[in-house]
Design an enzyme around this catalytic site. Sequence first.
Site, PDB file in Angstrom:
ATOM      1  CB  THR A   7     -16.481   7.760   4.948  1.00 43.83           C
ATOM      2  OG1 THR A   7     -16.619   6.513   5.786  1.00 43.83           O
ATOM      3  CG2 THR A   7     -17.478   8.865   5.220  1.00 43.83           C
ATOM      4  CB  SER A   8     -18.997   2.496   4.115  1.00 42.19           C
ATOM      5  OG  SER A   8     -17.991   2.303   4.866  1.00 42.19           O
ATOM      6  CB  CYS A  22      11.207  -1.996  18.845  1.00 40.28           C
ATOM      7  SG  CYS A  22      11.516  -0.605  19.855  1.00 40.28           S
ATOM      8  CB  VAL A  54      -3.598   5.789   6.690  1.00 45.12           C
ATOM      9  CG1 VAL A  54      -4.460   5.513   7.805  1.00 45.12           C
ATOM     10  CG2 VAL A  54      -3.590   4.647   5.590  1.00 45.12           C
ATOM     11  CB  CYS A  61      11.736  -3.265  23.741  1.00 44.90           C
ATOM     12  SG  CYS A  61      10.362  -3.228  22.621  1.00 44.90           S
ATOM     13  CG  ASN A  88     -20.744   7.380  -0.805  1.00 39.75           C
ATOM     14  OD1 ASN A  88     -20.968   6.506  -1.714  1.00 39.75           O
ATOM     15  ND2 ASN A  88     -20.178   7.045   0.248  1.00 39.75           N
ATOM     16  N   PRO A  89     -21.051   8.243  -4.222  1.00 41.43           N
ATOM     17  CG  PRO A  89     -19.794   6.794  -5.390  1.00 41.43           C
ATOM     18  CD  PRO A  89     -19.776   7.826  -4.588  1.00 41.43           C
ATOM     19  NE  ARG A 101      -3.555   0.111   2.552  1.00 40.09           N
ATOM     20  CZ  ARG A 101      -3.933   0.427   3.810  1.00 40.09           C
ATOM     21  NH1 ARG A 101      -4.136  -0.443   4.597  1.00 40.09           N
ATOM     22  NH2 ARG A 101      -4.657   1.705   3.794  1.00 40.09           N
ATOM     23  CG  HIS A 141      -9.047   5.440  11.174  1.00 39.54           C
ATOM     24  ND1 HIS A 141      -9.751   5.259  10.339  1.00 39.54           N
ATOM     25  CD2 HIS A 141      -9.475   5.625  12.180  1.00 39.54           C
ATOM     26  CE1 HIS A 141     -11.149   5.113  10.852  1.00 39.54           C
ATOM     27  NE2 HIS A 141     -10.913   5.331  12.196  1.00 39.54           N
TER      28      HIS A 141
HETATM   29  C1  BJW Z   1     -16.896   7.128  -2.974  1.00 40.39           C
HETATM   30  C2  BJW Z   1     -15.989   6.912  -4.485  1.00 40.39           C
HETATM   31  C3  BJW Z   1     -15.752   8.305  -5.124  1.00 40.39           C
HETATM   32  C4  BJW Z   1     -16.252   4.980  -3.668  1.00 40.39           C
HETATM   33  N1  BJW Z   1     -16.228   9.532  -4.543  1.00 40.39           N
HETATM   34  N2  BJW Z   1     -17.226   8.270  -2.800  1.00 40.39           N
HETATM   35  C5  BJW Z   1     -19.731   1.642  17.751  1.00 40.39           C
HETATM   36  C6  BJW Z   1     -20.754   0.647  17.318  1.00 40.39           C
HETATM   37  C7  BJW Z   1     -20.407  -0.770  16.822  1.00 40.39           C
HETATM   38  C8  BJW Z   1     -18.782  -0.849  16.882  1.00 40.39           C
HETATM   39  C9  BJW Z   1     -17.973   0.040  17.346  1.00 40.39           C
HETATM   40  C10 BJW Z   1     -18.296   1.197  18.072  1.00 40.39           C
HETATM   41  N3  BJW Z   1     -17.231   1.882  18.464  1.00 40.39           N
HETATM   42  C11 BJW Z   1     -16.210   1.064  18.100  1.00 40.39           C
HETATM   43  C12 BJW Z   1     -16.450   0.323  17.523  1.00 40.39           C
HETATM   44  C13 BJW Z   1     -15.525  -0.774  17.133  1.00 40.39           C
HETATM   45  C14 BJW Z   1     -14.985  -0.788  15.614  1.00 40.39           C
HETATM   46  C15 BJW Z   1     -16.047  -0.530  14.491  1.00 40.39           C
HETATM   47  O1  BJW Z   1     -16.445   0.690  14.416  1.00 40.39           O
HETATM   48  N4  BJW Z   1     -16.530  -1.647  13.991  1.00 40.39           N
HETATM   49  C16 BJW Z   1     -17.454  -1.308  12.960  1.00 40.39           C
HETATM   50  C17 BJW Z   1     -17.103  -2.119  11.735  1.00 40.39           C
HETATM   51  C18 BJW Z   1     -18.825  -1.849  13.508  1.00 40.39           C
HETATM   52  N5  BJW Z   1     -14.397   0.501  15.725  1.00 40.39           N
HETATM   53  C19 BJW Z   1     -12.790   0.488  16.209  1.00 40.39           C
HETATM   54  O2  BJW Z   1     -12.354  -0.572  16.483  1.00 40.39           O
HETATM   55  C20 BJW Z   1     -11.896   1.736  16.436  1.00 40.39           C
HETATM   56  N6  BJW Z   1     -11.406   1.937  17.604  1.00 40.39           N
HETATM   57  C21 BJW Z   1     -12.131   2.622  18.731  1.00 40.39           C
HETATM   58  O3  BJW Z   1     -13.426   2.504  18.524  1.00 40.39           O
HETATM   59  O4  BJW Z   1     -11.547   2.382  19.993  1.00 40.39           O
HETATM   60  C22 BJW Z   1     -12.375   2.353  21.038  1.00 40.39           C
HETATM   61  C23 BJW Z   1     -12.685   0.964  21.321  1.00 40.39           C
HETATM   62  C24 BJW Z   1     -11.794  -0.211  21.614  1.00 40.39           C
HETATM   63  C25 BJW Z   1     -12.118  -1.389  21.810  1.00 40.39           C
HETATM   64  C26 BJW Z   1     -13.560  -2.060  21.575  1.00 40.39           C
HETATM   65  C27 BJW Z   1     -14.317  -0.697  21.240  1.00 40.39           C
HETATM   66  C28 BJW Z   1     -13.999   0.582  21.256  1.00 40.39           C
HETATM   67  C29 BJW Z   1     -10.924   1.721  15.447  1.00 40.39           C
HETATM   68  C30 BJW Z   1     -11.454   1.652  13.894  1.00 40.39           C
HETATM   69  C31 BJW Z   1     -10.174   1.823  13.383  1.00 40.39           C
HETATM   70  C32 BJW Z   1     -10.391   1.487  11.616  1.00 40.39           C
HETATM   71  N7  BJW Z   1      -9.197   1.163  10.991  1.00 40.39           N
HETATM   72  C33 BJW Z   1      -9.295   1.236   9.395  1.00 40.39           C
HETATM   73  C34 BJW Z   1      -7.929   0.613   8.838  1.00 40.39           C
HETATM   74  C35 BJW Z   1      -6.809   1.910   9.261  1.00 40.39           C
HETATM   75  C36 BJW Z   1      -5.602   1.560   8.612  1.00 40.39           C
HETATM   76  C37 BJW Z   1      -5.302   1.083   7.260  1.00 40.39           C
HETATM   77  O5  BJW Z   1      -5.633   2.009   6.274  1.00 40.39           O
HETATM   78  O6  BJW Z   1      -4.746  -0.197   6.957  1.00 40.39           O
HETATM   79  O7  BJW Z   1      -9.557   2.475   8.903  1.00 40.39           O
HETATM   80  S1  BJW Z   1     -10.535  -0.025   9.255  1.00 40.39           S
HETATM   81  C38 BJW Z   1     -10.912   0.949   7.595  1.00 40.39           C
HETATM   82  O8  BJW Z   1     -12.365   1.547   7.636  1.00 40.39           O
HETATM   83  C39 BJW Z   1      -9.930   2.299   7.538  1.00 40.39           C
HETATM   84  C40 BJW Z   1     -10.824   3.023   7.181  1.00 40.39           C
HETATM   85  O9  BJW Z   1     -10.553   4.398   7.418  1.00 40.39           O
HETATM   86  C41 BJW Z   1     -12.424   2.941   7.892  1.00 40.39           C
HETATM   87  C42 BJW Z   1     -13.353   3.375   7.094  1.00 40.39           C
HETATM   88  O10 BJW Z   1     -13.422   3.329   5.905  1.00 40.39           O
HETATM   89  P1  BJW Z   1     -14.055   4.373   4.651  1.00 40.39           P
HETATM   90  O11 BJW Z   1     -12.909   5.226   4.546  1.00 40.39           O
HETATM   91  O12 BJW Z   1     -15.463   4.337   5.257  1.00 40.39           O
HETATM   92  O13 BJW Z   1     -14.078   3.135   3.441  1.00 40.39           O
HETATM   93  P2  BJW Z   1     -14.984   2.081   2.970  1.00 40.39           P
HETATM   94  O14 BJW Z   1     -14.320   1.319   1.816  1.00 40.39           O
HETATM   95  O15 BJW Z   1     -15.894   1.608   3.771  1.00 40.39           O
HETATM   96  O16 BJW Z   1     -16.288   2.948   1.987  1.00 40.39           O
HETATM   97  C43 BJW Z   1     -15.766   3.778   0.934  1.00 40.39           C
HETATM   98  C44 BJW Z   1     -16.890   4.450   0.188  1.00 40.39           C
HETATM   99  O17 BJW Z   1     -16.503   5.359  -0.490  1.00 40.39           O
HETATM  100  C45 BJW Z   1     -18.055   3.887  -0.238  1.00 40.39           C
HETATM  101  O18 BJW Z   1     -19.297   4.326   0.713  1.00 40.39           O
HETATM  102  C46 BJW Z   1     -18.133   4.118  -1.492  1.00 40.39           C
HETATM  103  O19 BJW Z   1     -19.504   4.039  -1.922  1.00 40.39           O
HETATM  104  C47 BJW Z   1     -17.561   5.522  -1.473  1.00 40.39           C
HETATM  105  N8  BJW Z   1     -16.762   5.742  -2.823  1.00 40.39           N
HETATM  106  N9  BJW Z   1     -15.807   5.699  -4.880  1.00 40.39           N
HETATM  107  C48 BJW Z   1     -16.890   9.479  -3.420  1.00 40.39           C
HETATM  108  N10 BJW Z   1     -15.054   8.351  -6.279  1.00 40.39           N
END
Ligand code: BJW
Length: 243
Positions: free
Chosen positions: A187-188, A146, A102, A149, A212-213, A69, A118
Site C-alpha cells: 500500500t502507498s 433500485c 475490493v 426507490c 513494498n518494492p 474491473r 473499502h
Molecule cells: C507493490 C507491488 C508488489 C506495487 N508487491 N507492493 C486524513 C488526512 C488527509 C485526508 C484524509 C484524512 N482522513 C480522511 C481523508 C480523506 C480521504 C483521504 O485519505 N485522502 C487522501 C488521498 C489524502 N479519505 C477518505 O475520504 C476515506 N473516508 C473517510 O475518511 O471518511 C471520513 C471522512 C469523510 C469525509 C471527509 C473526511 C473524512 C475513504 C477513502 C476511500 C478510498 N477508496 C479507494 C477506492 C475504493 C473502491 C475501488 O477500488 O474502486 O480505495 S481509493 C484507492 O486508494 C482504493 C485503495 O484501497 C486506496 C489505497 O490505495 P493502495 O491500495 O495503497 O494502492 P496504491 O496504488 O496507492 O499503492 C500501491 C502500492 O503497492 C504502491 O506503494 C506500490 O509501490 C506497491 N506495489 N507492486 C508489493 N508486487
Amino acid sequence: MLPESLLVRLRDARHVCVLTGAGVSAESGVPTFRDAQQGLWAQYDPMELATPEAFQRDPELVWRWYRWRRELVSRAEPNAGHRALAELQDLVPRLTLVTQNVDGLHQRAGSQDVIEFHGNLFSNHCFARCNDDHPVDRDDAKVPVCPDCGASVRPGVVWFGEGIPEEALNASFAAAADCDVFLSVGTSSIVYPAAGLGTIAYESGAMTIEVNPNPTEQSGTFTSTLRGNAAVILPKLIELLAH
Ligand code: BJW
C-alpha cells in the site's frame, strides 16, 4: 534478507495484524491505483472515478469502469502473496487481516474473516441509500435502477469522502492497537484512515513492518522495511516462520 528480530517477534507474537493494499494483487494482474495505468482506461485517473461526485456526474462511465474491473478480477487468480497470508493464519495464535482491496482475492486464497475496509467490488447498493441492508444483485451493462426507490444502483465500495463501514473501522482500529506485529503490505499509505493503522500499532508498542518494492511517504515511521514484491517476500517469511 529478513531481519532475525522480525522472525523472533513473529514467533513470539500473540496477535499479528496485516494491512494490505493494491500491490498485493499486482502480481495477479490487477492494476494498482497510483502506479501507471495501461490500456483502455489509461485516459482516466482512477482517483477521479472513485468518488460519489463522479458517479453523480456520469454514472454510466463509472459503472462501465467498475464492470471492466469486475471482469478483470474475475479472470485473476490469487498469487503467492495472497496464499502466504492464508498460511500465516495457521502459524500464529491470532491473525487479523485488514484489506483495502475490493477484489476478494484474499478470500479466494483461503484467508478467513477478512476485514474489507473499502467494501467489495462484487456487491451493489442503492445510491440514494434507501435500502443499504438489502444488496442489489445486478450486473447489467447499463446502470441498474433500485427496485425500491428508482434511484441508480452503485458498486458497494467506499469512495473518497465516504465513511468506512463502522464494523470494519472499529475492528481494524482495535486490532492495530492490540497486535504485537503489524505488517503493511503493498500500500502507498496515502489514503486515510487505513494509512493511520500502522501509527496506532507503533504507538501501542507493536513492531511495524512495511513490505513494498518502493518507498512510501510513511516508510520512515515503520520499525523496519522489506523492499520487494509481496509475492516474493511473504512466501519467504512464511517459510522461515514454519521451520
Ligand atoms: C507493490 C507491488 C508488489 C506495487 N508487491 N507492493 C486524513 C488526512 C488527509 C485526508 C484524509 C484524512 N482522513 C480522511 C481523508 C480523506 C480521504 C483521504 O485519505 N485522502 C487522501 C488521498 C489524502 N479519505 C477518505 O475520504 C476515506 N473516508 C473517510 O475518511 O471518511 C471520513 C471522512 C469523510 C469525509 C471527509 C473526511 C473524512 C475513504 C477513502 C476511500 C478510498 N477508496 C479507494 C477506492 C475504493 C473502491 C475501488 O477500488 O474502486 O480505495 S481509493 C484507492 O486508494 C482504493 C485503495 O484501497 C486506496 C489505497 O490505495 P493502495 O491500495 O495503497 O494502492 P496504491 O496504488 O496507492 O499503492 C500501491 C502500492 O503497492 C504502491 O506503494 C506500490 O509501490 C506497491 N506495489 N507492486 C508489493 N508486487
